[in-house]
Design a protein around this motif. Structure first.
Motif, mmCIF file in Angstrom:
data_model
loop_
_atom_site.group_PDB
_atom_site.id
_atom_site.type_symbol
_atom_site.label_atom_id
_atom_site.label_comp_id
_atom_site.label_asym_id
_atom_site.label_seq_id
_atom_site.Cartn_x
_atom_site.Cartn_y
_atom_site.Cartn_z
ATOM 1 N N LEU A 9 -7.930 4.245 -5.519
ATOM 2 C CA LEU A 9 -8.029 5.704 -6.213
ATOM 3 C C LEU A 9 -7.601 5.764 -7.966
ATOM 4 O O LEU A 9 -7.643 6.467 -8.400
ATOM 5 C CB LEU A 9 -6.451 6.000 -5.199
ATOM 6 N N SER A 10 -6.659 4.521 -8.416
ATOM 7 C CA SER A 10 -6.615 3.933 -9.606
ATOM 8 C C SER A 10 -7.369 4.350 -10.525
ATOM 9 O O SER A 10 -7.227 4.494 -11.581
ATOM 10 C CB SER A 10 -5.769 2.719 -9.958
ATOM 11 N N LEU A 11 -9.217 4.168 -10.048
ATOM 12 C CA LEU A 11 -10.644 4.021 -10.860
ATOM 13 C C LEU A 11 -10.886 5.453 -10.848
ATOM 14 O O LEU A 11 -11.450 5.544 -11.455
ATOM 15 C CB LEU A 11 -11.223 3.134 -11.009
ATOM 16 N N LEU B 259 7.942 -1.301 7.358
ATOM 17 C CA LEU B 259 8.057 -2.346 8.181
ATOM 18 C C LEU B 259 7.356 -2.081 8.815
ATOM 19 O O LEU B 259 6.386 -3.001 9.860
ATOM 20 C CB LEU B 259 9.620 -2.682 7.959
ATOM 21 N N ALA B 260 7.260 -0.772 9.475
ATOM 22 C CA ALA B 260 6.198 -0.604 10.655
ATOM 23 C C ALA B 260 4.446 -0.725 10.669
ATOM 24 O O ALA B 260 3.799 -0.568 11.711
ATOM 25 C CB ALA B 260 6.567 0.030 11.320
ATOM 26 N N LEU B 261 4.392 -0.455 9.344
ATOM 27 C CA LEU B 261 2.942 -1.088 8.511
ATOM 28 C C LEU B 261 1.999 -2.374 9.633
ATOM 29 O O LEU B 261 2.813 -2.919 9.135
ATOM 30 C CB LEU B 261 3.099 -0.600 7.237
ATOM 31 N N GLN B 262 1.118 -1.732 9.868
ATOM 32 C CA GLN B 262 -0.041 -3.017 10.487
ATOM 33 C C GLN B 262 -0.263 -3.665 8.825
ATOM 34 O O GLN B 262 -0.537 -3.744 8.174
ATOM 35 C CB GLN B 262 -0.674 -3.116 11.417
ATOM 36 N N ALA B 263 -0.223 -5.340 9.396
ATOM 37 C CA ALA B 263 -1.142 -5.894 8.463
ATOM 38 C C ALA B 263 -2.168 -4.921 7.610
ATOM 39 O O ALA B 263 -2.589 -5.527 6.562
ATOM 40 C CB ALA B 263 -0.931 -7.544 8.747
ATOM 41 N N GLN C 42 2.119 9.382 4.569
ATOM 42 C CA GLN C 42 3.312 9.102 3.768
ATOM 43 C C GLN C 42 2.603 8.831 2.703
ATOM 44 O O GLN C 42 2.337 9.018 1.388
ATOM 45 C CB GLN C 42 4.248 9.048 4.394
ATOM 46 N N ALA C 43 2.238 7.448 2.338
ATOM 47 C CA ALA C 43 1.767 6.177 2.305
ATOM 48 C C ALA C 43 1.032 6.792 1.127
ATOM 49 O O ALA C 43 0.836 6.413 -0.091
ATOM 50 C CB ALA C 43 2.745 4.814 1.660
ATOM 51 N N LEU C 44 -0.271 7.225 1.696
ATOM 52 C CA LEU C 44 -0.977 7.634 1.199
ATOM 53 C C LEU C 44 -1.382 9.271 0.840
ATOM 54 O O LEU C 44 -1.992 9.067 -0.712
ATOM 55 C CB LEU C 44 -2.269 7.796 2.825
ATOM 56 N N ALA C 45 -0.012 9.950 0.777
ATOM 57 C CA ALA C 45 -0.404 11.249 0.412
ATOM 58 C C ALA C 45 0.536 10.915 -1.194
ATOM 59 O O ALA C 45 0.037 11.717 -1.800
ATOM 60 C CB ALA C 45 0.313 11.703 1.280
ATOM 61 N N GLN C 46 1.417 9.971 -1.158
ATOM 62 C CA GLN C 46 2.339 9.834 -2.250
ATOM 63 C C GLN C 46 1.431 9.102 -4.172
ATOM 64 O O GLN C 46 1.008 9.961 -4.639
ATOM 65 C CB GLN C 46 2.871 8.447 -2.127
ATOM 66 N N THR C 47 -0.201 8.656 -3.352
ATOM 67 C CA THR C 47 -0.549 8.184 -3.785
ATOM 68 C C THR C 47 -1.763 8.687 -4.442
ATOM 69 O O THR C 47 -2.373 8.835 -5.491
ATOM 70 C CB THR C 47 -1.626 6.632 -3.212
ATOM 71 N N THR C 48 -1.958 9.461 -3.624
ATOM 72 C CA THR C 48 -3.809 11.082 -3.840
ATOM 73 C C THR C 48 -2.496 11.680 -4.373
ATOM 74 O O THR C 48 -3.236 12.348 -5.634
ATOM 75 C CB THR C 48 -3.209 11.542 -2.267
ATOM 76 N N ARG D 62 -5.467 -2.185 3.898
ATOM 77 C CA ARG D 62 -6.463 -0.611 3.848
ATOM 78 C C ARG D 62 -5.565 0.207 2.264
ATOM 79 O O ARG D 62 -6.576 0.828 2.038
ATOM 80 C CB ARG D 62 -6.440 -0.384 5.018
ATOM 81 N N LEU D 63 -4.595 0.496 2.697
ATOM 82 C CA LEU D 63 -3.078 1.110 1.472
ATOM 83 C C LEU D 63 -3.591 0.596 -0.087
ATOM 84 O O LEU D 63 -3.886 1.261 -0.886
ATOM 85 C CB LEU D 63 -2.483 1.406 2.584
ATOM 86 N N ILE D 64 -3.105 -0.591 0.028
ATOM 87 C CA ILE D 64 -3.980 -1.356 -1.342
ATOM 88 C C ILE D 64 -4.649 -1.654 -2.014
ATOM 89 O O ILE D 64 -4.825 -0.570 -3.179
ATOM 90 C CB ILE D 64 -3.103 -2.929 -1.148
#
Ligand SMILES: Nc1ncnc2c1ncn2[C@@H]1O[C@H](COP(=O)(O)OP(=O)(O)OP(=O)(O)O)[C@@H](O)[C@H]1O
Ligand SMILES: [Mg+2]
Length: 431
Positions: free
Chosen positions: A34-36, A17-21, A161-167, A26-28
């Motif tokens: 990264l998926s490509l 929730l604390a993630l800024q819009a 952390q979310a970025l690290a998980q995706t990575t 940017r994360l999305i």
């Protein structure tokens, strides 16, 4: 303020929730990028700048675990950090993060005992957040650095952390992809070598067999002439058997030579009118066996890019199979057409309502000399479809069959790289 090394809220709980819009967007975007990707350097390039941007940091590093060392593989920062350097796991903060499998949040690096201060003094870094890549057994770490002491917000930590998980997912994908590619490359090399050997062998053996076979045929004829009317019933029978066997062997030799040629012959790519080609072949089949009444339907405007002669070999084999294996059907029907595959690729097909075969064995048919029917029921050498497959593979396509015993067979093939043709739907009109 979280204490050094404490657990920030886990993703995607309260912290998300604390993630800024802006950070979320940017994360999305990063997840999509990264998926490509298919290589590790590409992942690093995406992640280092995403990490810096999302955390609003002055620098970011991408660290990989290399045995018992931390490899600072990549970075994006206002001035150089440690790119290319390796440090023992026990002496650097990325090592601590990986060994403890949890983030380090450090508002002031010069009061934290986990930081090797000497390594930081030449740099701009005053505070940092470091998160592990992959929650269990980390394989790396992502660091974000600031040029002033500050309390990183829970939102920043969660975003990293979310970025690290995706990575982690992207790195695992790259590993799987690379392994698969290596396996395919090794296997292809093996198969190509085997194929070349087999082709050279069958081509030379076939050539060498032609001369003695011609001699057998010729001398059998001399013998028949010499014996003339004096030949007994039994002798005539034996001579007949020799002639049959030589004809059979000569067909086999020609088939093998055609298979070798299909693999070796130089290709001349043009736009080929498959409809016209199929009709020519169908006409020849009718002329060879005028007594057979076969309903033969060929779709209009079927076109493919390829070598006309070789694509002719494909249609010749598929159509003569359809013709042969439908010879016992009450109302034989053969259809040549094209459908649009799920990805828009053209799927050409040759379908008959003949004897069919056990669908579980469909894959095997493309192996030389594999036959599902006896020579007594349907004559043949079992080489045709392997030649067809070679030609299709040389055109960058694939071929597969579906069938049901007693209810006919359909052979489908693609030709060349998938070309979308949205105007194309299943089509087949009367020849
Ligand atoms: N349309 C079809 N219907 C039923 N079975 C088929 C059909 N096409 C191929 N087959 C099966 O696949 C086997 C292999 O086909 P392939 O064309 O390679 O050899 P063949 O027709 O036996 O001999 P040839 O080398 O003379 O073509 C055949 O023996 C037959 O059992
Ligand atoms: Mg055949």
């Amino acid at each position: 303020m979280p204490s050094p090394g404490s657990h920030p809220p886990s993703v995607p709980d309260a912290g998300i929730l604390a993630l800024q819009a802006k950070t979320s967007a940017r994360l999305i975007a990063t997840v999509q990028q990264l998926s490509l990707v298919r290589t590790l350097p590409a992942i690093q390039a995406i992640v280092r700048s995403a990490a810096r941007e999302m955390a609003g940091a002055d620098g970011a590093t991408f660290v990989l675990r290399d045995g018992d060392r931390c490899h600072y593989a990549d970075e994006d920062a206002i001035s150089p950090l440690w790119k290319g350097q390796k440090f023992p796991m026990s002496t650097c903060i990325s090592g601590w993060v990986m060994l403890n499998a949890r983030p380090a949040v450090i508002p002031d690096i010069y009061v934290d005992p986990r930081i090797p201060h000497d390594a930081y003094r030449p740099t701009f870094v005053k505070s940092l957040v470091m998160v592990p890549i992959r929650a269990e057994t980390p394989i790396g770490a992502i660091g974000a650095y600031w040029a002033r002491t500050r309390d990183p917000s829970p939102g920043e930590v969660v975003a990293l952390q979310a970025l690290a998980q995706t990575t982690a997912v992207a790195m695992e994908n790259v590993q799987v992809f690379t392994e698969l590619e290596q396996r395919v490359a090794a296997r292809t090399q093996q198969l190509e070598a085997l194929n070349r050997e087999m082709e050279a062998f069958s081509s030379s053996v076939s050539h060498d067999l032609r001369a003695p076979l011609r001699a057998i045929g010729g001398f059998t004829q001399f013998l028949a002439n010499e014996l003339g009317d004096k030949a007994s019933e039994k002798a005539r029978h034996h001579l007949g058997r020799i002639r049959e066997a030589t004809t059979q062997m000569s067909t086999l030799i020609e088939d093998l030579l055609q298979m070798a040629k299909a693999a070796q012959q130089e290709m001349r790519q043009t736009e080929v009118d498959l409809s016209a080609l199929a009709r020519e072949i169908a006409e020849r089949l009718r002329q060879e066996q005028p007594s057979r009444a076969v309903e033969l339907v060929v779709a209009d405007e079927m076109r493919a890019r390829g070598d006309r002669g070789l694509l002719g070999v494909v249609l010749q084999n598929l159509l003569s199979n359809a013709w042969k294996y439908s010879s016992k059907a009450a109302n034989p029907r053969i259809e040549v057409g094209v459908e649009s595959g799920p990805d828009g690729t053209k799927h050409f097909f040759v379908r008959d309502n003949g004897v069919g075969f056990n669908a579980a064995k469909a894959e095997k048919l493309f192996t030389p000399f594999t036959r599902l029917h006896t020579a007594a029921d349907f004559p043949g050498t079992g080489v045709g479809l392997s030649t067809v497959q070679r030609v299709i593979h040389r055109h960058g396509g694939r071929i597969w069959a579906t069938a049901e015993e007693g209810r006919g067979a359909t052979f489908r093939f693609t030709c060349g790289s998938p070309g979308r043709d949205d105007s194309l739907r299943s089509s087949s009109r009367g020849a």
